[in-house]
Design a protein around this motif. Structure first.
Motif, PDB file in Angstrom:
ATOM      1  N   PRO A   1       0.682  -1.290   0.010  1.00 36.38           N
ATOM      2  CA  PRO A   1       0.001   0.154   0.227  1.00 36.38           C
ATOM      3  C   PRO A   1       0.938   1.280   0.038  1.00 36.38           C
ATOM      4  CG  PRO A   1      -0.200  -1.136   2.027  1.00 36.38           C
ATOM      5  CD  PRO A   1       0.646  -2.056   1.245  1.00 36.38           C
ATOM      6  N   GLU A   2       2.161   1.123   0.459  1.00 40.92           N
ATOM      7  CA  GLU A   2       3.148   2.409   0.542  1.00 40.92           C
ATOM      8  C   GLU A   2       3.203   2.621  -0.942  1.00 40.92           C
ATOM      9  OE1 GLU A   2       3.964   4.166   3.112  1.00 40.92           O
ATOM     10  OE2 GLU A   2       3.033   2.493   4.609  1.00 40.92           O
TER      11      GLU A   2
ATOM     12  N   HIS B   1      -8.319  -4.424  -0.416  1.00 41.44           N
ATOM     13  CA  HIS B   1      -7.490  -4.310   0.424  1.00 41.44           C
ATOM     14  C   HIS B   1      -7.875  -3.611   1.649  1.00 41.44           C
ATOM     15  CE1 HIS B   1      -4.603  -5.846  -2.591  1.00 41.44           C
ATOM     16  NE2 HIS B   1      -5.204  -5.290  -3.663  1.00 41.44           N
TER      17      HIS B   1
ATOM     18  N   TYR C   1      -5.675  -1.074   4.850  1.00 40.31           N
ATOM     19  CA  TYR C   1      -4.323  -0.398   5.016  1.00 40.31           C
ATOM     20  C   TYR C   1      -4.691   0.585   6.489  1.00 40.31           C
ATOM     21  CZ  TYR C   1      -0.827   3.134   4.755  1.00 40.31           C
ATOM     22  OH  TYR C   1       0.432   3.875   4.823  1.00 40.31           O
TER      23      TYR C   1
ATOM     24  N   LYS D   1      -2.500   3.004   9.224  1.00 43.16           N
ATOM     25  CA  LYS D   1      -1.197   3.967   9.400  1.00 43.16           C
ATOM     26  C   LYS D   1      -1.515   4.662  10.903  1.00 43.16           C
ATOM     27  CE  LYS D   1       1.797   7.014   7.303  1.00 43.16           C
ATOM     28  NZ  LYS D   1       3.208   6.205   7.285  1.00 43.16           N
TER      29      LYS D   1
END
Length: 87
Positions: free
Chosen positions: A9-10, A78, A80, A82
């Motif tokens: 994902p980055e 997906h 993600y 953070k």
């Protein structure tokens, strides 16, 4: 090996600045699907939540206290997360 196993994902999601103070910016390099964005505090309480299909998104959150938060972005295929710091 499945292609989904190699998803990083980055490469596709940029969240800045971190640490942040008033506005959090999220940029998606891949705009192929609708995304659900959720911001949580450390206790798991939802601070902000929305759905977006835009490639660039800004969250104005100057009224939340300083501390550590978690941003979760979910697409059809997906998820993600953070860690973010609010100054």
């Amino acid at each position: 090996v499945d292609i989904a196993d190699n998803y990083n994902p980055e490469k596709y999601i940029i969240v800045y600045p971190n640490p942040f103070s008033d506005v959090l910016n999220i940029y998606f390099k891949d705009n192929s699907s609708e995304k659900k964005l959720s911001l949580f505090d450390l206790s798991g309480k939802i601070i902000f939540e929305t759905n977006s299909n835009q490639y660039q998104f800004s969250i104005s959150i100057e009224n939340i206290p300083t501390g550590v938060y978690f941003l979760r972005i979910e697409t059809q295929n997906h998820s993600y997360s953070k860690k973010l710091i609010k100054l």
